[in-house]
Design an enzyme around this catalytic site. Structure first.
Site, PDB file in Angstrom:
ATOM      1  N   PRO A  10       0.795  -1.226   0.000  1.00  0.00           N
ATOM      2  CA  PRO A  10       0.000   0.000   0.000  1.00  0.00           C
ATOM      3  C   PRO A  10       0.825   1.272   0.000  1.00  0.00           C
ATOM      4  CG  PRO A  10      -0.145  -1.087   2.129  1.00  0.00           C
ATOM      5  CD  PRO A  10       0.564  -2.026   1.211  1.00  0.00           C
ATOM      6  N   ASN A  11       0.311   2.218  -0.739  1.00  0.00           N
ATOM      7  CA  ASN A  11       0.827   3.582  -0.856  1.00  0.00           C
ATOM      8  C   ASN A  11       2.117   3.696  -1.659  1.00  0.00           C
ATOM      9  OD1 ASN A  11      -1.314   4.787   0.673  1.00  0.00           O
ATOM     10  ND2 ASN A  11      -0.355   3.918   2.490  1.00  0.00           N
ATOM     11  N   ARG A  18       4.578  11.150  -2.694  1.00  0.00           N
ATOM     12  CA  ARG A  18       4.314  11.014  -1.259  1.00  0.00           C
ATOM     13  C   ARG A  18       5.587  11.248  -0.461  1.00  0.00           C
ATOM     14  NH1 ARG A  18       4.013   5.387   1.892  1.00  0.00           N
ATOM     15  NH2 ARG A  18       3.550   6.204   3.957  1.00  0.00           N
ATOM     16  N   TYR A  23      10.809   9.305   0.982  1.00  0.00           N
ATOM     17  CA  TYR A  23      10.791   8.248  -0.028  1.00  0.00           C
ATOM     18  C   TYR A  23      11.430   8.628  -1.357  1.00  0.00           C
ATOM     19  CZ  TYR A  23       7.516   6.181   3.255  1.00  0.00           C
ATOM     20  OH  TYR A  23       6.939   5.656   4.379  1.00  0.00           O
ATOM     21  N   ASN A  72       8.153  -5.309  -0.534  1.00  0.00           N
ATOM     22  CA  ASN A  72       7.985  -4.144   0.323  1.00  0.00           C
ATOM     23  C   ASN A  72       6.499  -4.094   0.628  1.00  0.00           C
ATOM     24  OD1 ASN A  72       7.634  -1.670   1.546  1.00  0.00           O
ATOM     25  ND2 ASN A  72       9.072  -0.594   0.216  1.00  0.00           N
ATOM     26  N   ALA A  75       2.886  -0.610   4.972  1.00  0.00           N
ATOM     27  CA  ALA A  75       2.314  -0.653   6.322  1.00  0.00           C
ATOM     28  C   ALA A  75       1.851  -2.050   6.713  1.00  0.00           C
ATOM     29  CB  ALA A  75       1.154   0.330   6.428  1.00  0.00           C
ATOM     30  N   HIS A  78       3.737  -4.237   9.354  1.00  0.00           N
ATOM     31  CA  HIS A  78       3.564  -4.086  10.794  1.00  0.00           C
ATOM     32  C   HIS A  78       2.224  -4.600  11.306  1.00  0.00           C
ATOM     33  CE1 HIS A  78       6.848  -1.482   9.731  1.00  0.00           C
ATOM     34  NE2 HIS A  78       6.036  -0.738   9.021  1.00  0.00           N
ATOM     35  N   ASP A  85       1.988 -15.416   7.105  1.00  0.00           N
ATOM     36  CA  ASP A  85       1.593 -16.812   6.919  1.00  0.00           C
ATOM     37  C   ASP A  85       1.741 -17.252   5.469  1.00  0.00           C
ATOM     38  OD1 ASP A  85       1.017 -17.101   9.610  1.00  0.00           O
ATOM     39  OD2 ASP A  85      -1.171 -17.021   9.348  1.00  0.00           O
ATOM     40  N   GLU A  96      12.697  -9.004   2.293  1.00  0.00           N
ATOM     41  CA  GLU A  96      11.908  -7.860   2.757  1.00  0.00           C
ATOM     42  C   GLU A  96      12.717  -6.582   2.548  1.00  0.00           C
ATOM     43  OE1 GLU A  96      10.007  -6.161   6.946  1.00  0.00           O
ATOM     44  OE2 GLU A  96      10.961  -8.130   6.922  1.00  0.00           O
ATOM     45  N   HIS A  98      12.589  -2.174   2.740  1.00  0.00           N
ATOM     46  CA  HIS A  98      11.948  -0.917   3.107  1.00  0.00           C
ATOM     47  C   HIS A  98      12.831   0.226   2.643  1.00  0.00           C
ATOM     48  CE1 HIS A  98       8.894  -2.920   5.400  1.00  0.00           C
ATOM     49  NE2 HIS A  98       9.835  -3.688   5.879  1.00  0.00           N
ATOM     50  N   ILE A  99      12.218   1.206   2.010  1.00  0.00           N
ATOM     51  CA  ILE A  99      12.949   2.342   1.459  1.00  0.00           C
ATOM     52  C   ILE A  99      13.558   3.180   2.577  1.00  0.00           C
ATOM     53  CG2 ILE A  99      12.674   4.483   0.143  1.00  0.00           C
ATOM     54  CD1 ILE A  99      10.412   2.931  -1.424  1.00  0.00           C
ATOM     55  N   SER A 100      12.782   3.454   3.601  1.00  0.00           N
ATOM     56  CA  SER A 100      13.272   4.254   4.731  1.00  0.00           C
ATOM     57  C   SER A 100      13.805   3.327   5.824  1.00  0.00           C
ATOM     58  CB  SER A 100      12.144   5.129   5.297  1.00  0.00           C
ATOM     59  OG  SER A 100      11.156   4.320   5.904  1.00  0.00           O
ATOM     60  N   ARG A 105      12.084   5.565  12.694  1.00  0.00           N
ATOM     61  CA  ARG A 105      10.781   6.219  12.558  1.00  0.00           C
ATOM     62  C   ARG A 105       9.889   5.881  13.751  1.00  0.00           C
ATOM     63  NH1 ARG A 105       8.548   5.518   6.766  1.00  0.00           N
ATOM     64  NH2 ARG A 105       7.260   7.240   7.490  1.00  0.00           N
ATOM     65  N   ARG A 109       6.510   1.149  13.669  1.00  0.00           N
ATOM     66  CA  ARG A 109       7.203   0.635  12.481  1.00  0.00           C
ATOM     67  C   ARG A 109       8.390  -0.261  12.841  1.00  0.00           C
ATOM     68  NH1 ARG A 109       5.170   3.511   8.043  1.00  0.00           N
ATOM     69  NH2 ARG A 109       4.380   5.579   8.586  1.00  0.00           N
TER      70      ARG A 109
END
Length: 138
Positions: A10-11, A18, A23, A72, A75, A78, A85, A96, A98-100, A105, A109
């Site tokens: 998402p996002n 954004r 990002y 990625n 959200a 978390h 699963d 996995e 994550h950009i940030s 943060r 997170r």
């Protein structure tokens, strides 16, 4: 040729617009277009969804036939036991990304349901994190 799926949650369709201070200012689609030249030995596919069920469906679809998944989950990282699963239930290794730096943060997170199921984790390197993940499959 190894088949690798980059799967964004998402996002992430809003990359480039954004919170560019977090990002960056490049869209993921523009970034993805640069990857085949960097990784000619990989057959790359890309999928993004804001819907948890669509992410689950994609994991189930490719999770026994692809050579790797770069995920990625945004959200959902978390919050989603279901995605964790699904990763446990497939045979394709998942990295996995994550950009940030999620650990620098908000406290919520700092926990990932995905990390214990992932073959590896890359955080905080911006879009370059995807390249690091792809290199792990070479």
């Amino acid at each position: 040729m190894k088949r690798i799926l980059i799967l964004n949650g998402p996002n992430l369709n809003l990359l480039g617009r954004r919170e560019p201070e977090v990002y960056g200012s490049q869209t993921f689609e523009a970034y993805f277009e640069t990857l085949p030249a960097l990784f000619p030995e990989l057959d790359l596919a890309y999928f993004q969804s804001n819907h948890e069920g669509a992410i689950l469906d994609k994991l189930h679809e490719v999770g026994f036939s692809y050579d790797g998944i770069v995920l990625n989950a945004g959200a959902y990282t978390h919050t989603s036991v279901a995605i964790a699963d699904a990763i446990s239930g497939i045979t394709t290794p998942v990295i996995e990304v994550h950009i940030s730096n999620v650990h620098a943060r908000e406290a919520f997170r700092h926990h990932s349901f995905i990390s214990p199921k992932a073959a590896g984790i890359i955080v905080g390197f911006g879009l370059k994190g995807y390249e690091l993940a792809l290199r792990s499959f070479l």
